[in-house]
Enzyme design. Structure first.
Site, PDB file in Angstrom:
ATOM      1  N   THR A 107       0.812  -1.221   0.000  1.00  0.00           N
ATOM      2  CA  THR A 107       0.000   0.000   0.000  1.00  0.00           C
ATOM      3  C   THR A 107       0.844   1.268   0.000  1.00  0.00           C
ATOM      4  O   THR A 107       0.332   2.354  -0.300  1.00  0.00           O
ATOM      5  CB  THR A 107      -0.910   0.036   1.236  1.00  0.00           C
ATOM      6  OG1 THR A 107      -0.099   0.158   2.426  1.00  0.00           O
ATOM      7  CG2 THR A 107      -1.740  -1.223   1.327  1.00  0.00           C
ATOM      8  N   ASP A 199      17.865   2.640  -1.060  1.00  0.00           N
ATOM      9  CA  ASP A 199      17.264   2.531   0.262  1.00  0.00           C
ATOM     10  C   ASP A 199      18.263   3.034   1.299  1.00  0.00           C
ATOM     11  O   ASP A 199      19.290   2.386   1.544  1.00  0.00           O
ATOM     12  CB  ASP A 199      16.879   1.081   0.552  1.00  0.00           C
ATOM     13  CG  ASP A 199      16.090   0.933   1.837  1.00  0.00           C
ATOM     14  OD1 ASP A 199      16.636   1.269   2.913  1.00  0.00           O
ATOM     15  OD2 ASP A 199      14.934   0.483   1.777  1.00  0.00           O
ATOM     16  N   ASP A 202      19.104   0.585   4.271  1.00  0.00           N
ATOM     17  CA  ASP A 202      19.977  -0.516   3.871  1.00  0.00           C
ATOM     18  C   ASP A 202      21.412  -0.048   3.675  1.00  0.00           C
ATOM     19  O   ASP A 202      22.364  -0.743   4.047  1.00  0.00           O
ATOM     20  CB  ASP A 202      19.470  -1.154   2.572  1.00  0.00           C
ATOM     21  CG  ASP A 202      18.252  -2.044   2.796  1.00  0.00           C
ATOM     22  OD1 ASP A 202      18.000  -2.418   3.960  1.00  0.00           O
ATOM     23  OD2 ASP A 202      17.566  -2.355   1.815  1.00  0.00           O
TER      24      ASP A 202
END
Length: 208
Positions: A107, A199, A202
């Site tokens: 979502t 990211d 990360d």
């Protein structure tokens, strides 16, 4: 858009380095801390000052000091943690809270999983940190939570932002000042900023 893009040459140089896919986690963390520290000078530019008498080795003089403004740093977990140390270098007296949010991969909506905050939020200028402002969902949700807990003076500091994220935060929280090192072009179909830097969590923690 209500956003302050910091164009200082040192900031822009380091943003280019931190974008590079070849930049490893150690260098990424160090660059993020350095950029945050440089951005911190600008974000604290309007802190109130007061006169104070100081004894120099020669005479008494009148100098300036911060006029008792309380500060708070609230990283959005987990990537926001990478920006805390840079701000604490400038503001070691600031209290640090934590808001844990993750983005649902389906979502793209934020989901809260942790919240620990200073008890006197209403008395503090709050700086919310998150390296990436993509859709704006997590930042808006964190700011809403802080307001519900009593925060009244909130700034949002991000490394890289997409126009969609800035627009979303502007719409939900027009009173919140946004500071970024780079305003990028767009989001891809997965909600990642383009050109972005991947990211951030990360790359900070080496979990990519």
């Amino acid at each position: 858009m209500n956003v302050n893009v910091m164009t200082h040459p040192l900031i822009q140089h380091k943003v280019t380095l931190i974008r590079n896919v070849e930049t490893g986690s150690k260098d990424f963390r160090e660059l993020l801390e350095e950029i945050t520290l440089l951005m911190g000078y600008e974000i604290t530019r309007d802190l109130p000052l007061e006169d104070v008498e100081v004894q120099t080795p020669l005479v008494k003089a009148i100098g300036k000091q911060i006029a008792g403004k309380k500060l708070g740093i609230i990283p959005i977990l987990r990537a926001g943690l990478g920006m805390v140390s840079g701000l604490l270098e400038l503001m070691p007296m600031a209290k640090v809270g934590h808001v844990g949010l993750y983005r649902d991969p389906e979502t793209l909506k934020p989901v809260e999983y942790y919240c620990k905050l200073p008890s006197d939020l209403s008395d503090r200028r709050i700086i919310v940190t998150d390296p990436m402002l993509a859709t704006g969902g997590s930042a808006s949700a964190a700011i809403t939570l802080l307001k519900e807990k009593g925060a009244r003076d909130i700034q949002l500091m991000c490394l890289v932002a997409a126009p969609q994220g800035v627009e979303a935060v502007n719409k939900e929280h027009p009173d919140v000042r946004i500071y970024v090192a780079a305003l990028d072009e767009d989001l891809n179909e997965h909600g990642y900023i383009l050109p972005g830097l991947g990211d951030a969590g990360d790359r900070i923690f080496g979990t990519k």
